[in-house]
Scaffold this motif. Structure first.
Motif, PDB file in Angstrom:
ATOM      1  N   PHE A   1       0.929   4.354  -3.006  1.00 23.28           N
ATOM      2  CA  PHE A   1       0.744   5.792  -2.789  1.00 23.28           C
ATOM      3  C   PHE A   1       2.034   6.581  -2.969  1.00 23.28           C
ATOM      4  O   PHE A   1       1.989   7.773  -3.268  1.00 23.28           O
ATOM      5  CB  PHE A   1       0.154   6.034  -1.399  1.00 23.28           C
TER       6      PHE A   1
ATOM      7  N   ARG B   1      -3.093  12.032   3.562  1.00 24.96           N
ATOM      8  CA  ARG B   1      -3.320  11.091   4.655  1.00 24.96           C
ATOM      9  C   ARG B   1      -3.083   9.626   4.282  1.00 24.96           C
ATOM     10  O   ARG B   1      -2.497   8.883   5.087  1.00 24.96           O
ATOM     11  CB  ARG B   1      -4.730  11.277   5.222  1.00 24.96           C
ATOM     12  N   PRO B   2      -3.487   9.152   3.101  1.00 23.61           N
ATOM     13  CA  PRO B   2      -3.207   7.747   2.787  1.00 23.61           C
ATOM     14  C   PRO B   2      -1.718   7.429   2.770  1.00 23.61           C
ATOM     15  O   PRO B   2      -1.278   6.439   3.366  1.00 23.61           O
ATOM     16  CB  PRO B   2      -3.843   7.561   1.407  1.00 23.61           C
TER      17      PRO B   2
ATOM     18  N   GLN C   1       0.830  -1.203   0.000  1.00 23.35           N
ATOM     19  CA  GLN C   1       0.000   0.000   0.000  1.00 23.35           C
ATOM     20  C   GLN C   1       0.870   1.261   0.000  1.00 23.35           C
ATOM     21  O   GLN C   1       0.587   2.236  -0.711  1.00 23.35           O
ATOM     22  CB  GLN C   1      -0.926  -0.003   1.218  1.00 23.35           C
TER      23      GLN C   1
ATOM     24  N   GLY D   1      -1.334   5.953  -6.778  1.00 19.94           N
ATOM     25  CA  GLY D   1      -1.780   6.734  -5.639  1.00 19.94           C
ATOM     26  C   GLY D   1      -1.029   8.026  -5.417  1.00 19.94           C
ATOM     27  O   GLY D   1      -1.495   8.913  -4.676  1.00 19.94           O
ATOM     28  N   LYS D   2       0.120   8.197  -6.037  1.00 18.90           N
ATOM     29  CA  LYS D   2       0.898   9.419  -5.809  1.00 18.90           C
ATOM     30  C   LYS D   2       0.223  10.640  -6.407  1.00 18.90           C
ATOM     31  O   LYS D   2       0.600  11.775  -6.088  1.00 18.90           O
ATOM     32  CB  LYS D   2       2.311   9.262  -6.378  1.00 18.90           C
ATOM     33  N   GLU D   3      -0.769  10.428  -7.259  1.00 18.74           N
ATOM     34  CA  GLU D   3      -1.508  11.547  -7.844  1.00 18.74           C
ATOM     35  C   GLU D   3      -2.593  12.067  -6.906  1.00 18.74           C
ATOM     36  O   GLU D   3      -3.193  13.116  -7.160  1.00 18.74           O
ATOM     37  CB  GLU D   3      -2.150  11.116  -9.168  1.00 18.74           C
ATOM     38  N   ILE D   4      -2.861  11.352  -5.828  1.00 19.87           N
ATOM     39  CA  ILE D   4      -3.892  11.765  -4.879  1.00 19.87           C
ATOM     40  C   ILE D   4      -3.357  12.915  -4.021  1.00 19.87           C
ATOM     41  O   ILE D   4      -2.299  12.791  -3.397  1.00 19.87           O
ATOM     42  CB  ILE D   4      -4.327  10.581  -3.998  1.00 19.87           C
ATOM     43  N   GLU D   5      -4.053  14.010  -3.996  1.00 16.27           N
ATOM     44  CA  GLU D   5      -3.572  15.192  -3.283  1.00 16.27           C
ATOM     45  C   GLU D   5      -3.675  15.050  -1.768  1.00 16.27           C
ATOM     46  O   GLU D   5      -2.855  15.600  -1.033  1.00 16.27           O
ATOM     47  CB  GLU D   5      -4.340  16.437  -3.745  1.00 16.27           C
ATOM     48  N   ASP D   6      -4.680  14.348  -1.294  1.00 17.05           N
ATOM     49  CA  ASP D   6      -4.851  14.153   0.155  1.00 17.05           C
ATOM     50  C   ASP D   6      -3.635  13.389   0.691  1.00 17.05           C
ATOM     51  O   ASP D   6      -3.359  12.263   0.261  1.00 17.05           O
ATOM     52  CB  ASP D   6      -6.127  13.359   0.409  1.00 17.05           C
TER      53      ASP D   6
END
Length: 232
Positions: A134, A146-147, A130, A139-144
């Motif tokens: 991220f 927290r993950p 996981q 997942g590295k494109e997710i701005e949040d």
């Protein structure tokens, strides 16, 4: 005997008398190929390409409905019957028992090896996977943040657990190299290769892990396994 398995229609066996490995050089795939190399059991490897979604084909799903690698067919399984098997941990245990290698036959040492195998399967592998998603992949494109923060923190915690345990030890469990080592080192390797996370996880802090990983990765079986199945 193997023609009863639909997967052999897509990946025909050159030698149907040996173990058939369906895999790819991911951490879990390397676990299976390294174990086969360590035991010396005869086998042949078939590449299941994620680029072409081979793992979702009807032929592969006929062997592993969970659409994950690795999977094997042993034409000479228990009682001489063919044995299809998936889940890397189950494969390691089966091959250890079949070959009589890398797993103590009974007692406390066996339990200790299985304990660390389960630690890898239940925590170290999934959590690092996981984190890798991220940190390095989609997942590295997710701005949040927290993950990534969650899995980065957990990856570091697990590395600390392993590092403390390896203080003064040359193997993870028992007295000798075992399926616990085979299961864990490919995931440490992934932090350097696919995930490129040495700096992000401050891997230099885990000196015992790094020492142990180098010793595992330098084994002839390990060196062979990282290229099995070979790339086209």
């Amino acid at each position: 005997m193997l023609d009863q398995f639909d997967i052999t229609k897509r990946w025909p066996a050159k030698d149907p008398s040996v173990i058939q490995l369906y895999s790819l050089t991911t951490p879990n795939g390397i676990k299976a190929s390294a174990m086969l190399e360590e035991t010396g059991l005869p086998y042949e490897a078939h590449r299941v390409s994620f680029q072409t979604d081979d793992q979702f084909t009807p032929e592969f799903l006929s062997l592993n409905p969970n659409n994950k690698i690795p999977a094997i067919i042993d034409p000479n399984g228990p009682n001489g019957e063919p044995l299809p098997l998936w889940e890397s941990g189950a494969i390691l245990i089966y091959l250890a028992e079949k070959s009589g290698k890398l797993l103590p036959p009974d007692g406390a040492k066996r339990a200790e090896v299985l304990q660390w195998l389960m630690w890898q399967m239940g925590g170290f592998g999934p959590m690092l996977g996981q984190f890798g998603f991220f940190h390095a992949y989609g997942g590295k494109e997710i701005e949040d943040p927290r993950p990534l923060d969650r899995y980065k923190t957990e990856a570091k915690r697990l590395l600390s657990v392993l590092d403390k345990h390896l203080e003064g030890r040359t193997v993870v469990a028992g007295d000798d190299y075992s399926i616990a080592d085979v299961a864990i080192w490919p995931w440490v390797r992934a932090l350097f290769t696919g995930y490129k996370a040495a700096e992000a996880l401050e891997l230099e802090r885990y000196a015992n892990v790094l020492r142990w990983h180098t010793e595992c990765a330098d084994r002839p079986a390990s060196q062979a396994a990282i290229n099995i199945p070979p790339s086209p």
